[in-house]
Structures are given as C-alpha cells and as structure tokens.
Design a protein around this motif. Sequence first.
Motif, PDB file in Angstrom:
ATOM      1  N   PRO A 274       5.259  20.994  39.332  1.00  0.00           N
ATOM      2  CA  PRO A 274       5.519  20.054  38.323  1.00  0.00           C
ATOM      3  C   PRO A 274       5.857  20.677  37.015  1.00  0.00           C
ATOM      4  N   LEU A 275       5.104  21.968  36.788  1.00  0.00           N
ATOM      5  CA  LEU A 275       5.258  22.450  35.482  1.00  0.00           C
ATOM      6  C   LEU A 275       6.571  23.193  35.138  1.00  0.00           C
ATOM      7  N   THR A 340      -0.641  17.105  38.679  1.00  0.00           N
ATOM      8  CA  THR A 340       0.491  16.659  38.800  1.00  0.00           C
ATOM      9  C   THR A 340       1.372  16.868  37.549  1.00  0.00           C
ATOM     10  N   GLY A 341       1.426  17.788  36.613  1.00  0.00           N
ATOM     11  CA  GLY A 341       2.231  17.956  35.481  1.00  0.00           C
ATOM     12  C   GLY A 341       1.770  17.235  34.139  1.00  0.00           C
ATOM     13  N   GLY A 342       0.821  16.546  34.430  1.00  0.00           N
ATOM     14  CA  GLY A 342       0.250  15.854  33.131  1.00  0.00           C
ATOM     15  C   GLY A 342       0.023  16.714  32.114  1.00  0.00           C
ATOM     16  N   VAL A 343      -0.052  16.191  30.786  1.00  0.00           N
ATOM     17  CA  VAL A 343      -0.019  16.942  29.589  1.00  0.00           C
ATOM     18  C   VAL A 343      -1.162  16.417  28.668  1.00  0.00           C
ATOM     19  N   ASP A 379      -1.788  21.343  39.232  1.00  0.00           N
ATOM     20  CA  ASP A 379      -1.978  21.365  37.980  1.00  0.00           C
ATOM     21  C   ASP A 379      -1.202  20.668  36.859  1.00  0.00           C
ATOM     22  N   GLY A 380      -1.717  20.238  35.840  1.00  0.00           N
ATOM     23  CA  GLY A 380      -1.089  19.875  34.590  1.00  0.00           C
ATOM     24  C   GLY A 380      -1.428  20.821  33.584  1.00  0.00           C
ATOM     25  N   VAL A 381      -1.091  20.742  32.389  1.00  0.00           N
ATOM     26  CA  VAL A 381      -1.314  21.564  31.312  1.00  0.00           C
ATOM     27  C   VAL A 381      -2.184  21.002  30.349  1.00  0.00           C
TER      28      VAL A 381
END
Length: 446
Positions: A274-275, A340-343, A379-381
């Motif tokens: 996702p990133l 999953t790419g959440g911020v 992961d997300g960021v």
Amino acid sequence: MSHRPIPSLPLAAAALLGLAAPFAGFLASDARAAQSPVPPDRFLAAAREAADRAPPACAATARTGADGRVTESPLPAMIQGAAAGTTGGLGRRLYTVTRLDDAKASRSRPSPEGTLRWAVEAARQGGGWIAFAPGLTGTLHLEAGLHLPSDTTLDGGCGGITLTAAPRTTQLTLTDARNVIVSGLTFTKDAYDDKADKTGDAIALTDQFDQVAILHNAFHRCGDGCVDIVRKERFASGARATVAFNHFAQHNKVMLIGTLTCYKDAAAEGCADPLAHLGDVMEPRVLVTVAGNVFAGTSQRHPKVVSNAAVHLTNNLFALSPTAYSNGADSAVYGSATGTGGVLVAEGNIFVNPDRAGRIGAGPISVVRASTGGGHEADGVVAAGDNVTVGNIRVVENRPEIARAVPIQAGAVLRVSDKGPEALATCLLRIAGPQGATAAWPQACR
C-alpha cells in the motif's frame, strides 16, 4: 503500476496561544515523544483530583427563533479540523424529545410524537435540530437502531440522557449522510461477552458520508466499536469527520477508520504494497480529526487507521488497559496503529501506561503486533511530534515524510510541551464528555 507522489502540503502550524512554561520534569527526548518521570498512577490520580475540583459550567446549547428554527448554538463553532464548517441542524426546525420510551415504527404504527424515533423520522423532511426537553433525564433503550439524516443535530445538551440497546444493535448509523452533529449523549450497551457475542457499534459512519462531528459524548462498553468510520468500498469522493472532546471508558476496540477493500480482498489492487500506492488507488479519501478526547481504561484502536484514510490525532489523553476476556485471556493493548496504507499524524498527545509491560502509544501495525505475533497486515505510515509518554510506553514513526505530505486540515493544537502534560490532562478530564458541551477550545485549556 507507477506511483503518483503525494503533493507536499504541510499541516497547519500550531499556535502557542500564550501557554504556561514547559513542565520542568520533562526528560530530554526526540521530537516524537518526551518521557514524563511522574509515575503513571500518580499522574492520573493528580489530574483526576484537579479536574474534579473545578467542574465546567454548562448551559443550554441552542436558541430558537419565533418560527421554531434553531438560530444559535455554540456547537458548530467548536468543530475544527476535518469537519470544520459543519452546521448540522442550524437554521432547521427544532424537534423536542419529551419522553424516553421507544418502539419500532411501521407504516401502520408510526412512532409516537415526542419520542426520539419520531424526531429522527421528522428530520428526514429537510433536516432538523433534535434536543431533549429541559429536565428530561434517564436511559432510553432503543428497540432498533436509528439512521440519522443529513443536515441534522442530535443534541443531548449537557448530559443526562443515556442511549442503550441490545449488543447487536448499532445505535446511530449515518449512511451517505452529510452535515451532521452528535453531541452531549452517553452511549452504552446491554451486558455482553467481548469474546463470544456478536455486537454492533455505538455510532457508525459509512459509505459517502461527509462533514460529521461527534462532540462531547461519553462511551462505555459499546459493543464492537464506539465510533467506526468505515467505507465498504473505495469512493472517489472525499469524506470528512471530527471526533472531539469525547470520553471513552472501559471499552476494547474503540475506533476503526478507513476503507475495508483490503480486508475483503487482500489481493485487491494496492493492498499488498500500500505505501507504493498512497498516491493513486490508496489515496486517503477519508479525513478524520481525533482531538481533545479522553480514553480511560480502553484497550486498542484509538483509532486503528486503514486504507484510504488519514487521521490527525492531537491533544488526546490515553490511559491504556487490557480488556479481560471470559476465557481468561487479555485483549491486545495499544494506542493508535496504522495498517494497509493508513496515514496517522500524532502530535500533542499524552500516552499513559499504568502497567509494567511495555506498550505502543502509536505506530504501524507491525510494531503493535511485534510482541504478540498475529496475522499479516501491511503497514501504514505514522508521523509524530511533541507527544508525552508516562510509564513504559513509546511512540514509533514509520515513513513520516509520507504522512506529513498528506493534506490533513488541522485545528488549534496545544503544544503539550508548552502547556505541561499534567495541566493538559486535567483540562481534558474536565471538558471531555457531555459535561463540557459548552466549553470553548482551546481557551478552556489555557
């Protein structure tokens, strides 16, 4: 697929607001989190005692004109961050709830006038401001969930009204609803087993909602999630919400924010990496501000942020504690996590861990699961700054440059290093929840 970079747009700068000098006991630390030397139990006890000594004054929250429409309320002005500009039922007809009974409505048996269900149904004809009659207090047991329409405020005033329901019932649902405020209510559920029973949420936002503010409510043992802000599919349209000045207590999974595409199909486009796709298929469309809340004795998802979502987490107080399951095991315990790419951008928060075991206050999902294992999830960021940790707890960034490049609308942020963590914790304990429904932010915490 090629990666379209996110344009650089810094977050709004936080004004210092003439606050008190920094807390003298801070230990030197990097920008992510300063460590307070005060023991967690003493820190929380002192803050609660000070908060109890100076309860906030609270008055009626709405005024009406001769035509029965609400002309004035302090609530819209309190809404900062992602849902700024939300007016709810301002300028709409006032519907007054005068009784606390409930029954499922049908064509042959409409809801009795004066019930909350009657008021919600009436607001479908162009919105409305739903308030409770002066002096009306007690518990309203919902026989079925309520679906709030657009251009509506559900105003519980300064507290006194508790909404409860069967564990499986989601009390308030907002599907494709816009311009809605929910304030001044207490939410709970009938008794349930966290491990065995299927449960619904207290408040659920879904699909193409926009401009929703959840302000000054109290949540306790609410089933699945207290506030879940979840889209089932990816949408091109944006969705904005602010969750502010609420008091969450004794609950396991507090908030889930994002789109469930990757949960439904891990092989869907962008989900495996996702990133690499945050600028295209994983672009954050759901923007949420989580500010000025108190999480007392809660366990996880404060919030958990997943794909297509970006959250500004600021000036919250976390006191983490595991939920005891009926099989003798404890739940997972962490503050906020991204998958999953959440911020997530976390700043000015206070993370308290009363236990000796180490905890994560904020970080990517792989860090949260590092000590316990668990399933695979990308992961997300996370970007973090000016947070304070109390006890054995830490904040972990992940690709912070990506998080800081996402345009998240920020409200007034109090720098906890300027205000001092004990003073900010005391103020949040005073104003978070229905009793602080007319407290102005950030003036109330100066």
